[in-house]
Design an enzyme around this catalytic site. Sequence first.
Site, short mmCIF file in Angstrom:
data_model
loop_
_atom_site.label_atom_id
_atom_site.label_comp_id
_atom_site.label_asym_id
_atom_site.label_seq_id
_atom_site.Cartn_x
_atom_site.Cartn_y
_atom_site.Cartn_z
N SER A 1 0.78 -1.24 0.00
CA SER A 1 0.00 0.00 0.00
C SER A 1 0.81 1.28 0.00
O SER A 1 0.40 2.28 -0.60
CB SER A 1 -0.97 0.01 1.18
OG SER A 1 -0.29 -0.22 2.40
N ASP B 1 -3.57 6.77 10.61
CA ASP B 1 -3.81 5.34 10.83
C ASP B 1 -2.60 4.63 11.42
O ASP B 1 -2.66 3.46 11.77
CB ASP B 1 -4.24 4.65 9.54
CG ASP B 1 -3.19 4.70 8.44
OD1 ASP B 1 -2.06 5.19 8.68
OD2 ASP B 1 -3.50 4.24 7.31
N HIS C 1 0.33 4.10 7.24
CA HIS C 1 0.66 4.61 5.92
C HIS C 1 1.32 5.99 5.98
O HIS C 1 0.96 6.81 6.82
CB HIS C 1 -0.61 4.69 5.06
CG HIS C 1 -1.23 3.35 4.83
ND1 HIS C 1 -2.43 2.97 5.41
CD2 HIS C 1 -0.79 2.28 4.12
CE1 HIS C 1 -2.71 1.73 5.03
NE2 HIS C 1 -1.73 1.29 4.26
#
Length: 263
Positions: free
Chosen positions: A40, A238, A241
């Site tokens: 990601s 979060d 990331h």
Amino acid sequence: MSSLIWLMLLSCSTLVISTKNASDGNTRQGKSIFILAGQSNMAGRGGIHAGVWDGYIPPECQSSPKVLRLNSEHKWEEARPPLHRDIDYLKACGIGPGLAFANSVLQKNISIGDIGLVPCAIGGTQISEWRRGSPLYKQLLSRAHAALHDGGIIRAILWYQGESDTRSQEDAKLYKMRLAKFFTDIRSDMKLPELPVILVALASAEGPYIDEVRKAQLGLDLPNVKCVDAKGMEIGNDGLHLSTEGEVKVGKMMADAFTQFMA
């Protein structure tokens, strides 16, 4: 095209990467191609809030007619964020390091022509899912092959992955071996045994074994592999990331590393 049909097509394809276009003449005329792979943080989660991209594009990630993107239909188009919007399509994509990398390379005193970015990253994937013969591996080879269709040269693989391998001590211990095999296999199947690889050492993790994975990344002993360290980069809310600022900085660091290959 559904993901199931896409994977069926991949499994039936014989994927061999030709390097005939790497001659001096075609290198000058064609585009310089970079494969963006991993999970990601390579796909780009900068600017994602509550599952939605905020739409902010930093100056370093502005579009340019000299930077192209291979879309999911294997067609070149002007690169605009999010680069992985139709590749890592099960999650919201935002700013990643790809455009910051490309624009930074263009600003350096090296002659490589236009840049073609080939997004291949899929969020949440472990290194074992990129093993030779897997759907992700085949997709990478297929997209690399398509990128060469109208000329150019594959200059490097940009790799940012490993957060998912920090959840298990066994996966963390095996990470170095699996990563080395992946790079060796992909170079072999592309018929580019000296293809440069630029990888990122983790800034964050999903589990407690981040130090083991970072040690593997920073200590990988393969020729033409450079590792840039994302430790200390700004992380989003979060806790996993990179923020937009962090993604941009990583992209610039990867560009600096690539320049060393061209010296």
